[in-house]
Scaffold this motif. Structure first.
Motif, PDB file in Angstrom:
ATOM      1  N   UNK A   6     -13.488   7.180  -0.693  1.00  0.00           N
ATOM      2  CA  UNK A   6     -12.497   6.734   0.293  1.00  0.00           C
ATOM      3  C   UNK A   6     -12.082   5.297   0.016  1.00  0.00           C
ATOM      4  N   UNK A   7     -10.891   4.947   0.488  1.00  0.00           N
ATOM      5  CA  UNK A   7     -10.385   3.591   0.352  1.00  0.00           C
ATOM      6  C   UNK A   7     -10.070   3.057   1.750  1.00  0.00           C
TER       7      UNK A   7
ATOM      8  N   UNK B  15     -13.964   7.028  10.379  1.00  0.00           N
ATOM      9  CA  UNK B  15     -14.509   8.389  10.465  1.00  0.00           C
ATOM     10  C   UNK B  15     -13.485   9.471  10.110  1.00  0.00           C
ATOM     11  N   UNK B  16     -12.246   9.315  10.547  1.00  0.00           N
ATOM     12  CA  UNK B  16     -11.202  10.275  10.165  1.00  0.00           C
ATOM     13  C   UNK B  16     -11.112  10.393   8.643  1.00  0.00           C
ATOM     14  N   UNK B  17     -11.161   9.252   7.969  1.00  0.00           N
ATOM     15  CA  UNK B  17     -10.989   9.254   6.518  1.00  0.00           C
ATOM     16  C   UNK B  17     -12.164   9.908   5.817  1.00  0.00           C
TER      17      UNK B  17
ATOM     18  N   UNK C 272       0.835  -1.203   0.000  1.00  0.00           N
ATOM     19  CA  UNK C 272       0.000   0.000   0.000  1.00  0.00           C
ATOM     20  C   UNK C 272       0.867   1.250   0.000  1.00  0.00           C
ATOM     21  N   UNK C 273       1.837   1.300   0.914  1.00  0.00           N
ATOM     22  CA  UNK C 273       2.666   2.491   1.047  1.00  0.00           C
ATOM     23  C   UNK C 273       3.358   2.873  -0.240  1.00  0.00           C
ATOM     24  N   UNK C 274       3.826   1.876  -1.006  1.00  0.00           N
ATOM     25  CA  UNK C 274       4.525   2.150  -2.268  1.00  0.00           C
ATOM     26  C   UNK C 274       3.606   2.789  -3.300  1.00  0.00           C
ATOM     27  N   UNK C 275       2.299   2.544  -3.171  1.00  0.00           N
ATOM     28  CA  UNK C 275       1.356   2.974  -4.203  1.00  0.00           C
ATOM     29  C   UNK C 275       0.559   4.213  -3.823  1.00  0.00           C
ATOM     30  N   UNK C 276       0.734   4.708  -2.628  1.00  0.00           N
ATOM     31  CA  UNK C 276      -0.009   5.907  -2.225  1.00  0.00           C
ATOM     32  C   UNK C 276       0.466   7.122  -3.013  1.00  0.00           C
ATOM     33  N   UNK C 277      -0.452   8.015  -3.295  1.00  0.00           N
ATOM     34  CA  UNK C 277      -0.093   9.257  -3.978  1.00  0.00           C
ATOM     35  C   UNK C 277       0.643  10.184  -3.021  1.00  0.00           C
ATOM     36  N   UNK C 278       1.342  11.149  -3.606  1.00  0.00           N
ATOM     37  CA  UNK C 278       2.082  12.105  -2.768  1.00  0.00           C
ATOM     38  C   UNK C 278       1.154  13.003  -1.956  1.00  0.00           C
ATOM     39  N   UNK C 279      -0.115  13.063  -2.345  1.00  0.00           N
ATOM     40  CA  UNK C 279      -1.067  13.891  -1.592  1.00  0.00           C
ATOM     41  C   UNK C 279      -1.949  13.053  -0.668  1.00  0.00           C
ATOM     42  N   UNK C 280      -1.583  11.797  -0.440  1.00  0.00           N
ATOM     43  CA  UNK C 280      -2.437  10.886   0.334  1.00  0.00           C
ATOM     44  C   UNK C 280      -2.602  11.352   1.776  1.00  0.00           C
TER      45      UNK C 280
ATOM     46  N   UNK D 272      -8.104  14.873  -2.846  1.00  0.00           N
ATOM     47  CA  UNK D 272      -6.946  14.134  -2.372  1.00  0.00           C
ATOM     48  C   UNK D 272      -7.300  12.655  -2.159  1.00  0.00           C
ATOM     49  N   UNK D 273      -6.271  11.828  -2.143  1.00  0.00           N
ATOM     50  CA  UNK D 273      -6.463  10.400  -1.906  1.00  0.00           C
ATOM     51  C   UNK D 273      -6.562  10.170  -0.395  1.00  0.00           C
ATOM     52  N   UNK D 274      -7.697   9.655   0.061  1.00  0.00           N
ATOM     53  CA  UNK D 274      -7.937   9.476   1.493  1.00  0.00           C
ATOM     54  C   UNK D 274      -8.127   7.988   1.789  1.00  0.00           C
TER      55      UNK D 274
END
Length: 582
Positions: free
Chosen positions: A461-462, A421-423, A374-382, A433-435
Motif C-alpha cells: 500500500x501507499x 484501513x480502507x486501503x 499524485x492524481x496525474x501519476x495514479x494507475x488506471x486501476x488505482x 491493483x494500486x491501492x
C-alpha cells in the motif's frame, strides 16, 4: 464439530474469504476454528478493532461482497462500533461477530460483562445472541442474508463457552430440523413499474434545463449515466461517494457538489428546472434546488429514501444501471444543448483555476500541489481511499477520477481514520491493483499502528500524509461557520517518515513543490508499504466553491476577535484570490 466450526463453515459457504479482527479470550473457540480452517478462510490480525470494522466496511465498498470483522467480548466489541456505523450510514453489507462471557454468568457483573447485542441495537439490521450449538447455523445464514439483502450491519454475539461445545443432535429442539436453512442469496432485479418509467420520461423530456445528481448507487452505471446526459443535454453533478460514477474527464460532468464541490455543479443545481437523482441520498439539502424550482425524478434502490432530500414527483425503485437502461429508450434527444454547453464552458474555467492552485511553487507547499501530482501519476486501476477533513477537499477537487479507478471515503458518517484501513482492505481484496491512502496527519495518527499491519502482511500500500500539524477542517469551521478564533486544533508534530521505518516500511518526505512530482514517482515505485510525508501550508483554506456573505462575515469576525494566526491567514487568502484574478 464445535459450534464455532459451524459458524466458520457457514461463512465459507457464503463465500467469505477474509475476516478482519483481533484475538481475545472471549473468542478463543472461534479463533481455534479459524486456525483449523485457515486453508479456506483468511484471518487478518489488526492492531485495533475499530480498524477491523473499517476494513470490513472498505472491503464491502470495493468488492460488493460481505465484509466480516471479529472482536472479543466487552471492550473488543465496543471498539467495533465506529467502523460499523460507517457501514450503516453508507449502507454496506458487514457482519460483525463478537464474543460474550460464559452463558450462565451473563448479567452477573462478571468481567467484561457487556451485553453487546443490546449495545448494537441501533447499528444493526440483524442482531442476535447465540443460544446454543444448534442455533448457530440458522442464525449465521440469516445474518449473512440480511446484511446482503438490506445493505447493512448484521451482528452475532457468541458466549465463549458455547463456542467450544460439540454439536450433538440431542441438543436440538424438536422443531429445529437440521440443515433446514440455506446459504443461497437471491439478488432482486428491482425494475420500476412501466407506468412510472413513462411518467419519469415525460418529466425529463419536458425539462429545458435538466441536471443529473449521481451518487454511490450509480457507481456501476457509468455508461448509462453518460447516455442519459447526452440525450437530456444534462450536466452530471456528483455527490462525494459518486466521485467515480463518471470519470472527471467526461464532457458531461461538472464534478462534485457541496462544500467540497465545484462552482459549475452548484450553479447547475441552482439554475436547473428538472432534477434527475440517481443512487444518491446526498445529505446537504441546502445545495439542492429550491423545492418549487425544479421538477424531480429519483432512481433509488431503497424505497424509503425516495423523496428524502427533494420533493420528487416520480420515484423509480431499482438498481441504477438497470433502471436507466429501461428509461433511456423513452427519452428524446434535446435539440437545445445550451444548458450543458454553459456547464462545460464553466468547467473549462474551473479546471484552469484548479490547475493554477495546484501548480504553484511558493513555500510552504500548498496541499493542492500534492493531490495534483499524485492524481496525474495514479494507475488506471488505482483504488484511492481518502480520509475526512480538509484532506477530502483536496481529494475531491484535485485528484481526478479516471475510468477504471475506484475512489471512496467515509461518506455520511464522515469519521476520521478510515483511509488507512480502507486501503489495507482494498489491497487484500485486489492484490494486483494500486491501492493508495490519501490522508491527513490528524486522521492517520488515530489508527497509524495499522501501517504495521500492512508491513506484516507484505501489502504494498501507499500512504500519502498531508502534514499541516492541525485539525484543519475544525479550524476552518470554527472561523468560517462560527466566526470564532481557532482553538484546540494544533497537533504536536510526528515524524511519519521515522515511524514508517520503525514499522519496517519505507518513508519519504517532501516539502518543496518543485520536488513534489519526483518524490511522488519514487514513492509510488517503492516495492512495499510506503509513506509519503508531504509538509504543507497550514493556512491554506478549503474555501467553498461559492463563498456566501455570511461565511465571509464570520471569517472576518474570527480575524477581528483575536485569531492567533490572523496575519498569515489573511495574507494567504488574499494572495489566493489575487492569483485567480490575474
Amino acid at each position: 464439530m464445535t459450534a464455532a466450526d459451524v459458524l466458520v463453515e457457514a461463512l465459507i459457504d457464503w463465500g467469505v474469504e477474509v475476516i478482519f479482527g483481533l484475538p481475545g479470550d472471549g473468542i478463543n473457540g472461534i479463533m481455534e476454528s479459524l486456525r483449523t480452517h485457515q486453508d479456506k478462510i483468511r484471518f487478518v490480525q489488526v492492531r485495533h478493532e475499530e480498524a477491523a470494522a473499517f476494513m470490513a466496511c472498505g472491503y464491502a465498498k470495493f468488492t460488493g461482497k460481505l465484509g466480516v470483522c471479529l472482536a472479543t467480548s466487552g471492550p473488543g466489541g465496543i471498539h467495533l462500533l465506529n467502523g460499523l456505523y460507517d457501514a450503516k450510514l453508507d449502507t454496506q453489507p458487514v457482519l460483525a461477530i463478537t464474543g460474550l462471557q460464559f452463558h450462565d454468568l451473563i448479567g452477573t457483573y462478571t468481567q467484561q460483562d457487556v451485553a453487546l447485542d443490546k449495545l448494537f441495537t441501533d447499528v444493526a439490521v440483524f442482531n442476535e445472541r447465540i443460544m446454543g450449538p444448534t442455533h448457530v447455523e440458522n442464525i449465521t445464514d440469516l445474518a449473512c442474508r440480511t446484511a446482503m439483502a438490506y445493505h447493512g450491519v448484521s451482528h452475532i454475539t457468541f458466549p465463549v463457552d458455547l463456542q467450544e461445545k460439540e454439536v450433538k443432535e440431542r441438543q436440538r429442539s424438536k422443531r429445529n430440523v437440521p440443515h433446514h436453512t440455506s446459504d443461497a442469496y437471491a439478488r432482486s432485479a428491482r425494475l420500476p413499474d412501466r407506468v412510472d418509467l413513462e411518467r419519469a420520461a415525460e418529466i425529463l423530456n419536458r425539462g429545458k434545463k435538466v441536471a443529473i445528481l449521481a451518487g454511490r448507487g450509480a457507481l456501476n452505471a457509468t455508461d448509462e449515466l453518460e447516455q442519459t446526459a447526452e440525450l437530456l443535454a444534462a450536466p452530471i453533478v456528483k455527490a462525494l461517494l459518486g466521485k467515480a460514477a463518471v470519470p472527471d474527464d467526461s464532457p458531461y460532468t461538472t464534478g462534485g457538489i457541496g462544500l467540497l464541490g465545484t462552482k459549475p455543479s452548484q450553479e447547475a443545481l441552482e439554475d436547473c428546472d428538472t432534477l434527475l437523482m440517481v443512487g444518491s441520498s446526498f445529505p446537504y439539502i441546502e445545495f439542492m434546488p429550491k423545492p418549487d424550482q425544479a421538477r424531480g425524478v429519483q432512481i433509488e434502490l431503497d424505497p424509503k429514501r425516495i423523496g428524502l432530500r427533494y420533493p420528487v414527483e416520480v420515484g423509480l425503485v431499482g438498481d441504477s444501471g438497470n433502471t436507466l437502461r429501461e428509461l433511456i429508450p423513452l427519452l428524446k434527444r434535446k435539440a437545445d444543448r445550451s444548458f450543458l454547453q454553459a456547464a462545460q464552458a464553466a468547467m473549462k474555467d474551473w479546471w484552469e483555476v484548479m490547475e493554477k492552485r495546484a501548480t504553484r511553487r511558493d513555500k510552504p507547499m500548498k496541499p493542492q500541489v500534492v493531490a495534483w501530482e499524485l492524481g496525474k501519476r495514479l494507475r488506471d486501476d488505482a483504488i484511492v481511499s481518502c480520509d475526512s477533513g480538509t484532506i477530502a477537499t483536496w481529494w475531491a477537487r484535485h485528484i481526478l477520477a479516471r475510468r477504471g479507478q475506484m475512489h471512496t471515503l467515509s461518506g455520511n458518517l464522515a469519521t476520521m481514520a478510515p483511509g488507512l484501513p480502507y486501503t489495507i482492505a482494498a489491497q487484500i481484496a485486489f492484490p494486483n491493483r494500486q491501492c493508495v491512502a490519501f490522508v491527513g496527519d490528524g486522521g492517520f495518527s488515530m489508527l497509524m499502528a495499522e501501517f504495521a499491519t500492512a508491513v506484516k502482511y507484505k501489502l504494498p500500500i501507499k500512504v500519502v500524509i498531508i502534514k499541516n500539524n492541525t485539525l484543519g477542517q475544525i479550524k476552518w469551521e470554527q472561523m468560517v461557520f462560527l466566526g470564532n478564533p481557532e482553538y484546540g486544533v494544533d497537533l504536536h508534530p510526528i515524524d511519519f517518515v521515522a515511524f514508517a521505518h520503525a514499522c519496517g516500511g519505507v518513508g519519504y518526505n517532501v516539502e518543496d513543490p518543485a520536488e513534489c512530482g519526483h518524490a511522488v514517482d519514487e514513492f509510488l515505485n517503492a516495492p512495499g508499504p510506503a509513506v509519503l510525508q508531504a509538509v504543507v501550508d497550514p493556512f491554506e483554506p478549503p474555501m467553498p466553491a461559492k463563498v456566501k456573505a455570511e461565511q465571509a462575515l464570520h471569517f472576518a469576525e474570527s480575524l477581528a476577535r483575536g485569531e492567533p494566526n490572523r496575519k498569515k491567514i489573511a495574507l494567504t487568502t488574499i494572495s489566493d484570490k489575487v492569483r485567480e484574478l490575474i
